[in-house]
Design an enzyme around this catalytic site. Structure first.
Site, mmCIF file in Angstrom:
data_model
loop_
_atom_site.group_PDB
_atom_site.id
_atom_site.type_symbol
_atom_site.label_atom_id
_atom_site.label_comp_id
_atom_site.label_asym_id
_atom_site.label_seq_id
_atom_site.Cartn_x
_atom_site.Cartn_y
_atom_site.Cartn_z
ATOM 1 N N GLU A 1 0.834 -1.210 0.000
ATOM 2 C CA GLU A 1 0.000 0.000 0.000
ATOM 3 C C GLU A 1 0.863 1.252 0.000
ATOM 4 O O GLU A 1 0.477 2.279 -0.566
ATOM 5 C CB GLU A 1 -0.914 -0.017 1.215
ATOM 6 C CG GLU A 1 -1.960 -1.123 1.185
ATOM 7 C CD GLU A 1 -2.816 -1.125 2.418
ATOM 8 O OE1 GLU A 1 -2.320 -1.584 3.473
ATOM 9 O OE2 GLU A 1 -3.968 -0.684 2.354
ATOM 10 N N TYR B 1 -15.341 26.625 3.156
ATOM 11 C CA TYR B 1 -15.205 25.193 2.876
ATOM 12 C C TYR B 1 -14.139 24.905 1.814
ATOM 13 O O TYR B 1 -13.586 23.817 1.755
ATOM 14 C CB TYR B 1 -16.535 24.561 2.495
ATOM 15 C CG TYR B 1 -17.371 25.286 1.494
ATOM 16 C CD1 TYR B 1 -18.602 25.817 1.871
ATOM 17 C CD2 TYR B 1 -16.965 25.455 0.181
ATOM 18 C CE1 TYR B 1 -19.405 26.485 0.954
ATOM 19 C CE2 TYR B 1 -17.751 26.119 -0.730
ATOM 20 C CZ TYR B 1 -18.971 26.633 -0.354
ATOM 21 O OH TYR B 1 -19.762 27.293 -1.257
ATOM 22 N N LYS C 1 -11.634 3.342 2.128
ATOM 23 C CA LYS C 1 -10.739 2.733 1.150
ATOM 24 C C LYS C 1 -11.637 2.070 0.117
ATOM 25 O O LYS C 1 -12.380 1.133 0.444
ATOM 26 C CB LYS C 1 -9.825 1.689 1.793
ATOM 27 C CG LYS C 1 -8.574 2.260 2.452
ATOM 28 C CD LYS C 1 -7.670 1.140 2.931
ATOM 29 C CE LYS C 1 -6.411 1.702 3.554
ATOM 30 N NZ LYS C 1 -5.552 0.610 4.097
HETATM 31 N N1 LIG Z 1 -9.562 -0.847 11.495
HETATM 32 C C1 LIG Z 1 -8.634 -0.957 10.522
HETATM 33 N N2 LIG Z 1 -8.290 -2.178 10.060
HETATM 34 C C2 LIG Z 1 -7.348 -2.288 9.093
HETATM 35 C C3 LIG Z 1 -6.728 -1.142 8.540
HETATM 36 C C4 LIG Z 1 -7.115 0.149 9.039
HETATM 37 O O1 LIG Z 1 -6.607 1.185 8.603
HETATM 38 N N3 LIG Z 1 -8.054 0.182 10.031
HETATM 39 N N4 LIG Z 1 -5.787 -1.267 7.567
HETATM 40 C C5 LIG Z 1 -5.435 -2.484 7.106
HETATM 41 C C6 LIG Z 1 -4.502 -2.630 5.970
HETATM 42 O O2 LIG Z 1 -3.866 -1.417 5.629
HETATM 43 C C7 LIG Z 1 -5.311 -3.173 4.788
HETATM 44 O O3 LIG Z 1 -5.826 -2.146 4.015
HETATM 45 C C8 LIG Z 1 -4.488 -4.079 3.942
HETATM 46 O O4 LIG Z 1 -4.166 -5.223 4.682
HETATM 47 C C9 LIG Z 1 -6.000 -3.750 7.662
HETATM 48 N N5 LIG Z 1 -7.020 -3.509 8.660
#
Ligand SMILES: Nc1nc2c(c(=O)[nH]1)N=C([C@H](O)[C@@H](O)CO)CN2
Length: 121
Positions: free
Chosen positions: A21, A53, A99
């Protein structure tokens, strides 16, 4: 409570737990609700009585494009803290970071977190 929303800020950035990432990057969507009293602005028609804003957008975009972090929770906290620091009028914030296509196997639309924060006296 009165609020200003900035919806659907789409940013290509390099946040995440996985090295991939950090290297490849991905799109993040940031949605922000800033809670503040809009009475003065609504009555006086003066920009100085509210939060611009457009300026808030620019600040948020720079944070999301900035230093990489592991968790989207931490990224949301940085956005919320910066809004409180920059704009005294803001009473509460709600920051959602999505995401759109995380590197996690499965059948789902996206993942997101939402932080709700109040200004600490
Ligand atoms: N609560 C979250 N869980 C996870 C995150 C996050 O940012 N908050 N990020 C990941 C990893 O970056 C994922 O995108 C790839 O394994 C996993 N869980």
């Amino acid at each position: 409570m009165d609020n200003i929303k900035i919806n659907g800020i789409k940013t290509y950035a390099y946040h995440g737990v996985l090295e991939a990432e950090r290297i490849l990057g991905q799109f993040f969507i940031t949605d922000v609700v800033m809670y503040l009293d809009l009475s003065a602005a609504s009555k006086t028609d003066k920009l100085t009585e509210t939060v611009h804003y457009g300026e808030a957008y620019q600040m948020i975009e720079q944070i999301v494009k900035g230093e990489s972090v592991d968790l989207i929770e931490h990224l949301a906290e940085k956005v919320s803290t910066a809004l409180f620091d920059q704009y005294d009028k803001i009473i509460k914030t709600e920051v959602t970071i999505t995401k759109t296509n995380p590197p996690i196997e499965g059948n789902y639309d996206n993942v997101s977190i939402t932080l709700n924060r109040k200004r600490e006296d």
